[in-house]
Scaffold this active site. Sequence first.
Site, PDB file in Angstrom:
ATOM      1  N   LYS A 196      -6.145   2.537  -0.255  1.00 53.36           N
ATOM      2  CA  LYS A 196      -4.810   3.146  -0.168  1.00 53.36           C
ATOM      3  C   LYS A 196      -4.466   3.725  -1.525  1.00 53.36           C
ATOM      4  O   LYS A 196      -4.438   3.015  -2.538  1.00 53.36           O
ATOM      5  CB  LYS A 196      -3.779   2.096   0.243  1.00 53.36           C
ATOM      6  CG  LYS A 196      -2.354   2.648   0.236  1.00 53.36           C
ATOM      7  CD  LYS A 196      -1.379   1.702   0.893  1.00 53.36           C
ATOM      8  CE  LYS A 196       0.042   2.232   0.762  1.00 53.36           C
ATOM      9  NZ  LYS A 196       1.009   1.362   1.432  1.00 53.36           N
ATOM     10  N   LYS A 254      -6.127   5.832   3.410  1.00 56.56           N
ATOM     11  CA  LYS A 254      -4.771   6.372   3.514  1.00 56.56           C
ATOM     12  C   LYS A 254      -4.406   7.065   2.223  1.00 56.56           C
ATOM     13  O   LYS A 254      -4.682   6.504   1.157  1.00 56.56           O
ATOM     14  CB  LYS A 254      -3.823   5.203   3.775  1.00 56.56           C
ATOM     15  CG  LYS A 254      -2.372   5.531   3.838  1.00 56.56           C
ATOM     16  CD  LYS A 254      -1.578   4.266   3.996  1.00 56.56           C
ATOM     17  CE  LYS A 254      -0.115   4.614   3.981  1.00 56.56           C
ATOM     18  NZ  LYS A 254       0.716   3.436   3.889  1.00 56.56           N
TER      19      LYS A 254
END
Length: 329
Positions: A196, A254
């Site tokens: 992330k 992400k």
Amino acid sequence: MFPLIRNRRLRKNEVIRSLIRETIISPNDFLVPLFVVEGKGIKEEIASMPNYYRLSLDNLEKEAKELWKMGLRSVLLFVKVPDNLKDNKGKEVVNPKGLMQRAIKTVKNACPGMVVMTDVAFDPYSIYGHDGIVENGQILNDETTELLAEMSVSHAEAGADFVAPSDMMDGRIMTIREALEDEGFIDTGIMSYSAKYASAFYGPFRDALDSAPVDQDNIPKDKKTYQMDYSNRFEAIRETNMDIDEGADIVMVKPGLCYLDIVREIKNEVDVPVAVYQVSGEYAMVKAAAEKGWVDHDAVVMEQLTAIKRAGASVIASYFAKDVVRILG
Ligand code: PBG
């Protein structure tokens, strides 16, 4: 060699194109993020996310039933925590009657077959808008992972199928896995936000939950001490391998579109399913450009999501999931 080989033969008409098409999107690919608020009869549009809403539990129930009917059968729950319940300790996080815990039960009661995943991170509960406990301007790691483990157990008790830690503390997957095992939740899965990145594309999401890091002296205004630097590639592989070793069932990259190189690399490296989160800023940009008539909304949505799947995503978290079902007809 040309002219014996002519690639255009395979593009001659739609029947041939569809015969050899490699990547096909279906409702089964999607995980639908849902934003939950306290109250009754609430369905508030999020200003920076047109046509996306915060829902109170009664409307969450309706939404879950509608999604189920449409063939969308996995949801990812987020809660907007009232200001008076925010702190720097996580008292509300493990409240069995907390909003998240009630939201899980609401969806499970409405649609027992729905796969319910829950966001595990401290930021919506934090007075500072950080994913961890803050002390002297630092986001504490080990104290936070303990809290995330308690949070995960609490979600599992409420009926979550998967917990989805989105915080990026080190070692949290192991702490969470061990806590779940200790409490007997051996079948509760972990979808880890493994790679992330500290991204500017999360802006609209932080509006949705009112969870942006505060602008206060001695408090970091960004999440760069725990989320990854977007310049880095090898680190994504290391993070992901560590999460798998610690017990992650699904790993995630992400945001989506800007990170498809990372998705492909991880897909080639690991043997667990890879999820991709097409985040709020990506959604907002498409909506804004489409509103202006500058791009064809449906065409751009399908192109982006197909690219995400082609890159290696087995699971796609996207605010466009319902649009996709409509487009697929
Ligand atoms: C917070 C969290 C964020 C998102 C999911 N979980 C924001 C952040 O890290 O600040 C972003 C999702 C989106 O932008 O759609 N733990």
